[in-house]
Design an enzyme around this catalytic site. Sequence first.
Site, mmCIF file in Angstrom:
data_model
loop_
_atom_site.group_PDB
_atom_site.id
_atom_site.type_symbol
_atom_site.label_atom_id
_atom_site.label_comp_id
_atom_site.label_asym_id
_atom_site.label_seq_id
_atom_site.Cartn_x
_atom_site.Cartn_y
_atom_site.Cartn_z
ATOM 1 N N GLN A 31 68.747 -24.524 18.659
ATOM 2 C CA GLN A 31 69.198 -23.191 19.041
ATOM 3 C C GLN A 31 68.091 -22.159 18.837
ATOM 4 O O GLN A 31 67.082 -22.416 18.184
ATOM 5 C CB GLN A 31 70.417 -22.801 18.195
ATOM 6 C CG GLN A 31 70.148 -22.818 16.701
ATOM 7 C CD GLN A 31 71.400 -22.905 15.867
ATOM 8 O OE1 GLN A 31 72.475 -22.501 16.301
ATOM 9 N NE2 GLN A 31 71.292 -23.436 14.658
ATOM 10 N N GLN B 16 82.480 -14.463 4.081
ATOM 11 C CA GLN B 16 82.221 -15.517 3.105
ATOM 12 C C GLN B 16 83.334 -15.596 2.065
ATOM 13 O O GLN B 16 83.804 -16.700 1.726
ATOM 14 C CB GLN B 16 80.876 -15.297 2.392
ATOM 15 C CG GLN B 16 79.730 -14.809 3.240
ATOM 16 C CD GLN B 16 79.202 -15.847 4.220
ATOM 17 O OE1 GLN B 16 79.695 -16.951 4.301
ATOM 18 N NE2 GLN B 16 78.185 -15.472 4.977
ATOM 19 N N ASP C 238 73.372 -20.811 5.982
ATOM 20 C CA ASP C 238 72.853 -19.600 5.330
ATOM 21 C C ASP C 238 73.168 -19.569 3.844
ATOM 22 O O ASP C 238 72.575 -18.790 3.096
ATOM 23 C CB ASP C 238 73.395 -18.343 6.017
ATOM 24 C CG ASP C 238 74.915 -18.340 6.133
ATOM 25 O OD1 ASP C 238 75.600 -18.473 5.104
ATOM 26 O OD2 ASP C 238 75.415 -18.216 7.273
ATOM 27 N N GLY D 299 77.772 -33.317 10.776
ATOM 28 C CA GLY D 299 78.913 -33.205 9.884
ATOM 29 C C GLY D 299 80.061 -34.110 10.262
ATOM 30 O O GLY D 299 80.792 -34.610 9.396
ATOM 31 N N ASP E 237 82.508 -23.676 8.853
ATOM 32 C CA ASP E 237 81.898 -22.400 9.247
ATOM 33 C C ASP E 237 81.416 -22.576 10.683
ATOM 34 O O ASP E 237 80.236 -22.800 10.940
ATOM 35 C CB ASP E 237 80.750 -22.085 8.293
ATOM 36 C CG ASP E 237 80.191 -20.686 8.487
ATOM 37 O OD1 ASP E 237 80.663 -19.976 9.400
ATOM 38 O OD2 ASP E 237 79.264 -20.308 7.744
ATOM 39 N N ASP F 259 81.287 -19.974 17.839
ATOM 40 C CA ASP F 259 82.311 -19.770 18.870
ATOM 41 C C ASP F 259 82.397 -20.994 19.778
ATOM 42 O O ASP F 259 81.427 -21.735 19.950
ATOM 43 C CB ASP F 259 81.981 -18.528 19.697
ATOM 44 C CG ASP F 259 81.996 -17.266 18.854
ATOM 45 O OD1 ASP F 259 82.953 -17.082 18.101
ATOM 46 O OD2 ASP F 259 81.034 -16.476 18.949
ATOM 47 N N TYR G 284 81.398 -8.467 13.673
ATOM 48 C CA TYR G 284 81.884 -9.537 14.543
ATOM 49 C C TYR G 284 82.658 -8.923 15.704
ATOM 50 O O TYR G 284 83.147 -7.792 15.611
ATOM 51 C CB TYR G 284 82.784 -10.502 13.781
ATOM 52 C CG TYR G 284 82.039 -11.474 12.889
ATOM 53 C CD1 TYR G 284 80.642 -11.517 12.852
ATOM 54 C CD2 TYR G 284 82.733 -12.360 12.080
ATOM 55 C CE1 TYR G 284 79.979 -12.403 12.031
ATOM 56 C CE2 TYR G 284 82.071 -13.259 11.257
ATOM 57 C CZ TYR G 284 80.699 -13.273 11.232
ATOM 58 O OH TYR G 284 80.021 -14.155 10.413
#
Length: 311
Positions: A37, A68, A92, A144, A161, A164, A229
């Site tokens: 990305q 978070q 992050d 994952g 986490d 979209d 957001y």
Amino acid sequence: MSFIKDGWFWETNEQWAGFGVGLGIEKVLFQEKSKYQDVLVFKSTTFGNVLVLDGCIQCTERDECCYQEMIVHLPLCCHTDPRQVLVVGGGDGGVVREILKHSSVEKVVLCEIDEMVVEVSKKFLPDMAKSLSDPRVQIHIGDGIQFMKEHKAEFDVIITDAPDPIGAAVGLYQESYYQCLQAALKPNGIICSQAENLWLDLHIATMLFQLCQRLFPRAGYAYASMPTYASGQIGFVMATTNPDIDFTDPCKKLTEDEIEAMDLKFYNSDVHKAAFVLPQFAKKETASSANSLANFLQQNSSANSTAEFQF
């Protein structure tokens, strides 16, 4: 399509027709394409450092606490004894930071496909990424989904986490993914996943909630304010293998002293309960079956029928 113009970063997206989010830029700190990305970090004029992946704002130093804290403390405060926690995505480090505030936690596994996100966050988002050096944290750079398939019935809480549901990321919103989550949970386990927002993505939020209702004996949908957001709001879908858990009434109610010791800026037990009180339009929609999973997948996966999303 997101872009930088006249000292501003603009996030626009086909998913949100006619809507955009803008932040003033003081300085671009990092911009490079990883194996997976586009990665951008800039210092904003009012929100501190900002992490952007593939044109979408992931977090800012000023308001990251909202997301978070909620995606972590909603599920962990509903579990009587969370010891083993898995985070899918979240390179992050912000989600991991909040998990480690629970003294019962013995191990956190972070599955992140893009190592650049981890390294960039360590440099430019140190308050979040410092958690990744904790001895209780294991970082797995890889897929994952495959990790969960190899570690069944191992985790008390699993937090997704997720980005979209655009392109290959649609795979994170499919029933097969939630079946992997279910299989990786211990008895009485809880999942919590990013679940879009009620104003622009109500059909997706409804689809995820109904999917969890089919797979788990208990499911819930919560939301919180999130200034940077889309629509200023973000949602969370929760589910558990324990039918006796009531997400609206956390078994761990934090005192003011505990909140202070945990350095919480957004979450408290009253916010927890209120997060599940939906506005009438959303309450009506999530109670109906109008937006089916089959229709969502048919509309969004045809162009990505052979794609498999990885973390």
